[in-house]
Design an enzyme around this catalytic site. Structure first.
Site, PDB file in Angstrom:
ATOM      1  N   SER A 123     -39.708 -27.251  50.393  1.00 22.73           N
ATOM      2  CA  SER A 123     -39.225 -27.962  51.558  1.00 22.73           C
ATOM      3  C   SER A 123     -39.763 -27.268  52.803  1.00 22.73           C
ATOM      4  O   SER A 123     -40.967 -27.132  52.958  1.00 22.73           O
ATOM      5  CB  SER A 123     -37.693 -28.018  51.541  1.00 22.73           C
ATOM      6  OG  SER A 123     -37.199 -28.815  52.597  1.00 22.73           O
ATOM      7  N   HIS A 149     -40.496 -31.945  50.497  1.00 22.10           N
ATOM      8  CA  HIS A 149     -39.665 -32.743  51.395  1.00 22.10           C
ATOM      9  C   HIS A 149     -40.474 -33.086  52.638  1.00 22.10           C
ATOM     10  O   HIS A 149     -41.106 -32.216  53.233  1.00 22.10           O
ATOM     11  CB  HIS A 149     -38.419 -31.963  51.824  1.00 22.10           C
ATOM     12  CG  HIS A 149     -37.429 -31.779  50.728  1.00 22.10           C
ATOM     13  ND1 HIS A 149     -36.391 -30.887  50.826  1.00 22.10           N
ATOM     14  CD2 HIS A 149     -37.302 -32.366  49.508  1.00 22.10           C
ATOM     15  CE1 HIS A 149     -35.662 -30.936  49.715  1.00 22.10           C
ATOM     16  NE2 HIS A 149     -36.203 -31.816  48.905  1.00 22.10           N
ATOM     17  N   ASP A 192     -31.582 -28.173  47.124  1.00 24.33           N
ATOM     18  CA  ASP A 192     -32.312 -29.067  46.228  1.00 24.33           C
ATOM     19  C   ASP A 192     -33.180 -28.239  45.285  1.00 24.33           C
ATOM     20  O   ASP A 192     -33.847 -27.296  45.699  1.00 24.33           O
ATOM     21  CB  ASP A 192     -33.183 -30.033  47.043  1.00 24.33           C
ATOM     22  CG  ASP A 192     -33.729 -31.187  46.214  1.00 24.33           C
ATOM     23  OD1 ASP A 192     -33.211 -31.424  45.107  1.00 24.33           O
ATOM     24  OD2 ASP A 192     -34.667 -31.849  46.686  1.00 24.33           O
TER      25      ASP A 192
END
EC number: 3.1.1.61
Length: 194
Positions: A11, A38, A137
């Site tokens: 991310s 992401h 995540d």
């Protein structure tokens, strides 16, 4: 052990981390790589073009029902979950599915979705790698990979642009190997070329 897939999740700070890893993989690297980075739902194909500058492997956005082949780095398209499926459960023929299901851990694409479906498709033949990021995540997905006998790797938090994501996985006890960013590619080459 012959690994069939490396699933990478990242991310915040992920572009640099992916550049470091991909630049250190040889062009004959034998295991396909699926990546969830992401990004904003309206982002375009610049991520693919940027990463292609750092590797001789083929970098592309995954397409629905596309067969997963060695020598390729597959990116989850913006605003789609990337899932792995196989028809016969012998991992001889696996392919991607794209989904617009609701975000998971506020993200679509979700690292957890990629990791969990990769664990279902490949069991002990998958490697999960969790890199820099600012949320949780990927932690549940790594747990599933580990539970199915796969190998789990987290970036050493001190080398991460944002240490929250790898640190959460380490704290959860779902990581087999903790490696500084600059050593991850070498480790993958060594275990995948056995």
């Amino acid at each position: 052990m012959t690994f069939k897939l490396i699933a990478i999740g990242t991310s915040f700070g992920g572009l640099n981390a992916l550049q470091v890893i991909l630049s250190d993989l040889p062009e004959n690297f034998p295991v396909p790589i699926a990546v969830v980075q992401h990004r904003h739902k309206d982002s375009d194909c610049r991520l693919r073009a940027l990463l292609q500058n750092y590797t001789n492997l083929s970098v592309k956005e995954a397409e629905d029902k596309e067969e997963i082949l060695p020598g390729s780095v597959y990116l989850a398209p913006a605003d789609y979950h990337l899932l792995i499926e196989n028809k016969d459960k012998t991992v001889s023929y696996a392919y991607f599915t794209l989904s617009t299901d609701a975000p998971v851990t506020y993200a679509r694409p979700s690292i957890d979705v990629l990791f969990e479906t990769a664990a279902d498709a490949y069991a002990e033949k998958v490697i999960g790698v969790l890199l820099t990021g600012a949320n949780q995540d990927g932690v549940q997905g790594l747990a599933k990979i580990k539970a199915r006998g796969g190998l789990t790797i987290a970036e050493e938090p001190s080398t991460a642009f944002c240490p929250v994501m790898p640190a959460a996985a380490i704290t959860a006890g779902v990581v087999d190997k903790i490696l500084p960013l600059e050593y991850i590619a070498l480790f993958l080459v060594n275990i995948c070329n056995l």
